[in-house]
Design a protein around this motif. Structure first.
Motif, short mmCIF file in Angstrom:
data_model
loop_
_atom_site.label_atom_id
_atom_site.label_comp_id
_atom_site.label_asym_id
_atom_site.label_seq_id
_atom_site.Cartn_x
_atom_site.Cartn_y
_atom_site.Cartn_z
N THR A 50 -29.71 74.86 -0.39
CA THR A 50 -28.71 75.92 -0.46
C THR A 50 -27.34 75.41 -0.05
O THR A 50 -26.33 75.69 -0.72
CB THR A 50 -29.12 77.11 0.43
OG1 THR A 50 -30.39 77.59 0.01
CG2 THR A 50 -28.10 78.23 0.35
N MET A 51 -27.27 74.65 1.02
CA MET A 51 -25.99 74.11 1.48
C MET A 51 -25.41 73.12 0.47
O MET A 51 -24.19 73.10 0.25
CB MET A 51 -26.13 73.45 2.86
CG MET A 51 -26.43 74.44 3.97
SD MET A 51 -25.28 75.83 4.05
CE MET A 51 -23.79 75.01 4.54
N LEU A 52 -26.24 72.31 -0.14
CA LEU A 52 -25.76 71.39 -1.16
C LEU A 52 -25.25 72.14 -2.39
O LEU A 52 -24.22 71.76 -2.97
CB LEU A 52 -26.87 70.41 -1.55
CG LEU A 52 -27.21 69.36 -0.50
CD1 LEU A 52 -28.46 68.60 -0.89
CD2 LEU A 52 -26.04 68.41 -0.28
N ALA A 53 -25.93 73.20 -2.76
CA ALA A 53 -25.48 74.01 -3.90
C ALA A 53 -24.16 74.71 -3.59
O ALA A 53 -23.26 74.77 -4.44
CB ALA A 53 -26.55 75.03 -4.28
N ILE A 54 -24.02 75.20 -2.37
CA ILE A 54 -22.76 75.83 -1.96
C ILE A 54 -21.64 74.79 -1.94
O ILE A 54 -20.52 75.05 -2.39
CB ILE A 54 -22.91 76.52 -0.59
CG1 ILE A 54 -23.80 77.76 -0.73
CG2 ILE A 54 -21.55 76.89 -0.01
CD1 ILE A 54 -24.17 78.40 0.59
N GLY A 55 -21.94 73.59 -1.45
CA GLY A 55 -20.95 72.52 -1.44
C GLY A 55 -20.53 72.12 -2.85
O GLY A 55 -19.35 71.88 -3.12
N LEU A 56 -21.49 72.07 -3.75
CA LEU A 56 -21.20 71.75 -5.16
C LEU A 56 -20.28 72.80 -5.78
O LEU A 56 -19.26 72.47 -6.39
CB LEU A 56 -22.50 71.65 -5.95
CG LEU A 56 -22.38 71.45 -7.46
CD1 LEU A 56 -21.69 70.13 -7.77
CD2 LEU A 56 -23.76 71.50 -8.10
#
Length: 121
Positions: A50-56
């Motif tokens: 989730t954090m990686l997707a938000i960062g993307l």
């Protein structure tokens, strides 16, 4: 596009371009880690994914905003370029980046020529 030579304007365009490409780099790193995390195991950590997707998504949004700022500072139609970037993501960003970088070089070249002509007179 106007032909008035403003070296400060070139620096402002260049700054927005640099910020846009740093944001694109950050989103690329998030995409890289997101893909590698999903490939590493069957059960990826949901919080990390989730954090990686938000960062993307945040990196891409920042990229669009900085490219729009650069286009506006270069006196181009920022709305049209943002729509094109959303629809044709990698290609439009590259084309706009090249166009703006060339415009910055032309502005700096004109400033050098006027500076040289002013000191010769």
């Amino acid at each position: 596009m106007s032909n008035d030579v403003k070296p400060g304007r070139a620096a402002a365009i260049k700054s927005a371009l640099e910020s846009a490409f740093i944001a694109l780099l950050a989103s690329g790193v998030c995409l890289w880690f997101l893909i590698s995390e999903t490939q590493a195991s069957d059960d990826g950590d949901p919080a990390k994914l989730t954090m990686l997707a938000i960062g993307l998504s945040a990196g891409l949004c920042a990229h669009f905003v900085y490219m729009a700022i650069a286009a506006k500072r270069a006196e181009r139609n920022a709305t049209l370029w943002v729509i094109l970037m959303v629809v044709l993501m990698p290609f439009t960003s590259v084309v706009l980046g090249i166009l703006l970088f060339n415009q910055v070089q032309e502005i700096e070249q004109q400033a050098r020529e006027e500076g040289g002509a002013g000191s010769a007179a």
